[in-house]
Scaffold this motif. Structure first.
Motif, mmCIF file in Angstrom:
data_model
loop_
_atom_site.group_PDB
_atom_site.id
_atom_site.type_symbol
_atom_site.label_atom_id
_atom_site.label_comp_id
_atom_site.label_asym_id
_atom_site.label_seq_id
_atom_site.Cartn_x
_atom_site.Cartn_y
_atom_site.Cartn_z
ATOM 1 N N ALA A 69 0.820 -1.215 0.000
ATOM 2 C CA ALA A 69 0.000 0.000 0.000
ATOM 3 C C ALA A 69 0.852 1.263 0.000
ATOM 4 O O ALA A 69 0.409 2.320 -0.470
ATOM 5 N N LEU A 70 2.060 1.183 0.527
ATOM 6 C CA LEU A 70 2.893 2.378 0.694
ATOM 7 C C LEU A 70 3.407 2.986 -0.610
ATOM 8 O O LEU A 70 3.433 4.222 -0.735
ATOM 9 N N PRO A 71 3.880 2.196 -1.601
ATOM 10 C CA PRO A 71 4.501 2.823 -2.780
ATOM 11 C C PRO A 71 3.629 3.871 -3.461
ATOM 12 O O PRO A 71 4.146 4.916 -3.897
ATOM 13 N N ILE A 72 2.326 3.644 -3.564
ATOM 14 C CA ILE A 72 1.445 4.618 -4.212
ATOM 15 C C ILE A 72 1.373 5.909 -3.413
ATOM 16 O O ILE A 72 1.191 7.001 -3.972
ATOM 17 N N ALA A 73 1.538 5.796 -2.093
ATOM 18 C CA ALA A 73 1.381 6.965 -1.223
ATOM 19 C C ALA A 73 2.629 7.824 -1.123
ATOM 20 O O ALA A 73 2.572 8.932 -0.578
ATOM 21 N N LEU A 74 3.769 7.363 -1.619
ATOM 22 C CA LEU A 74 5.028 8.092 -1.410
ATOM 23 C C LEU A 74 4.999 9.531 -1.933
ATOM 24 O O LEU A 74 5.460 10.444 -1.232
ATOM 25 N N PRO A 75 4.500 9.801 -3.151
ATOM 26 C CA PRO A 75 4.462 11.208 -3.593
ATOM 27 C C PRO A 75 3.637 12.101 -2.686
ATOM 28 O O PRO A 75 4.047 13.237 -2.382
ATOM 29 N N SER A 76 2.501 11.621 -2.210
ATOM 30 C CA SER A 76 1.652 12.428 -1.328
ATOM 31 C C SER A 76 2.311 12.656 0.026
ATOM 32 O O SER A 76 2.225 13.751 0.598
ATOM 33 N N ILE A 77 2.975 11.629 0.561
ATOM 34 C CA ILE A 77 3.658 11.779 1.843
ATOM 35 C C ILE A 77 4.815 12.762 1.712
ATOM 36 O O ILE A 77 5.027 13.628 2.576
ATOM 37 N N ALA A 78 5.586 12.654 0.623
ATOM 38 C CA ALA A 78 6.709 13.566 0.415
ATOM 39 C C ALA A 78 6.229 15.005 0.285
ATOM 40 O O ALA A 78 6.877 15.939 0.779
ATOM 41 N N THR A 79 5.078 15.213 -0.361
ATOM 42 C CA THR A 79 4.527 16.563 -0.500
ATOM 43 C C THR A 79 4.032 17.091 0.837
ATOM 44 O O THR A 79 4.288 18.247 1.198
ATOM 45 N N ALA A 80 3.316 16.255 1.591
ATOM 46 C CA ALA A 80 2.743 16.696 2.862
ATOM 47 C C ALA A 80 3.812 17.024 3.892
ATOM 48 O O ALA A 80 3.678 17.997 4.646
ATOM 49 N N LEU A 81 4.888 16.244 3.931
ATOM 50 C CA LEU A 81 5.937 16.446 4.935
ATOM 51 C C LEU A 81 7.148 17.176 4.390
ATOM 52 O O LEU A 81 8.137 17.332 5.108
ATOM 53 N N LYS A 82 7.038 17.629 3.119
ATOM 54 C CA LYS A 82 8.132 18.388 2.488
ATOM 55 C C LYS A 82 9.462 17.633 2.570
ATOM 56 O O LYS A 82 10.488 18.163 3.019
ATOM 57 N N GLY A 83 9.435 16.395 2.125
ATOM 58 C CA GLY A 83 10.622 15.561 2.173
ATOM 59 C C GLY A 83 11.221 15.342 0.797
ATOM 60 O O GLY A 83 10.567 15.538 -0.237
#
Length: 573
Positions: A69-83
């Motif tokens: 489930a995580l790979p699809i979420a990586l772009p959104s997580i990186a955007t939300a946490l500015k990583g």
């Protein structure tokens, strides 16, 4: 009188000689009865047996969701946490490398403290890590949570298979392996969709909240109802001293150091920067020291492959390692292609677009199991699988912004066929190779080795692909006049840039920029597919070295397999 006495002695000695075989037969019969009783006791299908199986299914389903489930979420997580891209990909790497490191340790400690205690500890680590990742407000907290999840996941991966080997007979173990495999199939198919739905609704943290209720249910079943192998009755301290703790620490430090240097190199720091090349150098030196220490140390090695040093075993381990690399590179970077290929697609649809790969993998894994179980031929399945996988991954280099749905669906199906053939056939090869080498084979070590090399391959699959993607994406941006000035910054934030690109308006002013970014993303994936196809080709060549072995040493693989009842009688007597 002397003749009479001599005749009596002769008859008595004859009687003794004739009775010896009968006595031996009686002893063998008694031993057989004892083995029958023990097999019946271990494989008894009562409600506790089912409870144990239910607990294993639950924790493996959660582990499968966590991995997919995580790979699809990586772009959104990186955007939300500015990583950065490295921050995002290390959410997957941290879990995988922790699992890889702790797999041998769980295997050893479960022989000392019992399966139940170690499985509960693994579930506790996984649950704690999920909670920390769910509430974490920055990447440091998420990395900590994911590392703890990985420590628990490593135990879940290896102990589930060891527990099944403890609970059931050799024949029934195949059935329970299918059940666990089916659980992972369900998780692999549904995980990307779950991740897509949650992220689409702005709830990516629920990827980490989701496992908690399932882990809670497992915590109820395991300590109260489960039927698991108890702890060893031998003294604990001498058994702990037999484990190679120094080798364990050397391996852990070396692999983490190498992975950090590889993922930092080129974009986060230049390859000539000490922050890039020193971790790689220290890691390589540490790994060489680890290998030398494991070879000469009197202690049991961290990864014990010595009893399985035949050509078939080594080829199987290498093939399993490469399969892990290719499948997880695909799992993490195929969704990036889908998001770059069609900027208007929803993340839920991205999960659905993985169906040609995941569903095909599941179907052919099941078909391969049925064919091998019926005829016993696993080498042709391995060779065919590598050819399909190599062809499918190589054809991914044809992906472009204008590729039709029929193109990528057909290519994904080819890759799915290859992976499905390989997962089942390599498991059969590992089982056949380990059993044929010696009768009293250490099944725990055999299971541990195959899980270890698979997880190690999955870890390196993400790391290698991450390094290739970042460096190639930077080179692509440098070649684009519109993006040359911000190339280095955008390359460092490549994962978050996917979400930024998808949110750009499709008007005339932004269309050229959107198109150039799309082309840059897709072109950056092509070297990954080239490397993966080359590795699949190398694994195909190595697989040709596999010998045709059966469950009984010296019996050619092509002979018809015994029926189920015959196999069981051979195991019991």
């Amino acid at each position: 009188m002397d003749r009479i006495e001599e005749g009596k002695k002769s008859r008595i000695s004859d009687l003794k000689r004739s009775s010896t075989p009968n006595t031996e037969l009686l002893l063998k019969g008694r031993q057989s009865l004892e083995r029958i009783k023990s097999v019946k006791k271990v494989g008894e299908w009562n409600w506790r047996f089912y409870a144990t199986g239910l607990a294993l299914v639950i924790i493996n389903l959660v582990a499968a969701w966590d991995a997919t489930a995580l790979p699809i979420a990586l772009p959104s997580i990186a955007t939300a946490l500015k990583g950065s891209a490295v921050d995002a990909f290390w959410l997957g790497i941290a879990s995988l490398v922790a699992a890889t490191i702790f797999i041998p340790l769980y295997s050893t400690l479960s022989n000392i403290f019992g399966r139940k205690a170690m499985l509960l500890i693994a579930s506790a680590f996984f649950t704690l890590g999920s909670f920390i990742a769910a509430v974490g407000g920055n990447f440091s907290a998420l990395h900590l949570g994911r590392s703890l999840q990985g420590i628990g996941a490593g135990g879940i991966y290896v102990l589930s298979n060891i527990v099944v080997a403890d609970l059931v007979s050799e024949v029934d173990r195949k059935q329970w392996s299918v059940i666990l495999g089916a659980t992972w199939v369900i998780g692999v198919i549904s995980g990307p969709i779950i991740g897509g739905v949650l992220v689409q609704n702005g709830q990516w943290r629920w990827i980490f909240w989701l496992p908690l209720p399932f882990c809670g249910l497992a915590f109820i079943i395991l300590p109260i109802f489960s039927q698991l192998k108890e702890r060893s009755t031998s003294p604990i301290l001498p058994m702990l001293r037999e484990f190679d703790w120094l080798g364990f620490l050397l391996f852990a430090a070396s692999i983490v150091s190498i992975l950090l240097g590889v993922t930092w190199g080129g974009v986060t720091h230049s390859w000539s920067n000490v922050k890039s090349f020193l971790p790689i150098q220290f890691g390589l030196i540490g790994f060489i020291v680890f290998l030398c220490w494991s070879w000469f140390s009197p202690l049991r090695p961290t990864v014990n492959v010595a009893p399985f040093a035949g050509l078939t075993s080594i080829s199987t381990y290498f093939s399993t390692f490469v399969l892990g690399i290719v499948t997880f590179a695909t799992l993490y970077f195929l969704p990036i292609y889908f998001q770059a290929h069609d900027l208007d697609i929803s993340l839920t649809e991205v999960g659905i677009w993985l169906f040609p790969w995941t569903v095909t993998l599941a179907v052919f894994a099941l078909l391969t199991y049925l064919l091998i179980d019926r005829w016993g031929h696993w080498r042709p399945a391995i060779w065919t699988g590598w050819l399909f996988l190599m062809l499918g991954v190589a054809l991914m280099t044809l992906f472009s912004r204008d590729s039709t749905n029929a193109t990528w669906i057909g290519i994904a199906i080819l890759g799915g066929i290859g992976a499905g053939l390989l997962y089942t056939s390599l498991a059969a090869a590992a089982d056949a190779a380990s059993t044929s080498r010696q009768e009293n084979v250490d099944k725990t070590a055999a299971v541990t080795n195959i899980i270890f090399f698979r997880t190690l391959g999955q870890t390196l699959g993400v790391v290698i692909s991450c390094a290739i993607f970042q460096n190639t994406f930077h080179n692509q941006l440098v070649q684009k006049p519109l993006l040359r000035r911000v190339a280095l910054v955008d390359a460092r934030n490549a994962v978050a840039l996917i979400s930024t690109t998808r949110s750009m308006p499709a008007d005339a002013g932004e269309f050229a920029l959107r198109s150039e970014l799309q082309d840059a993303f897709i072109a950056s994936l092509k070297p990954i597919w080239v490397v993966m196809a080359a590795l699949a080709g190398a694994a195909f060549v190595v697989s040709l070295l596999m010998r045709s072995t059966s469950r009984r040493q010296g019996v050619p693989q092509q002979w018809p397999r015994p029926r189920r009842t015959e196999i069981r009688s051979l195991e019991v007597v």
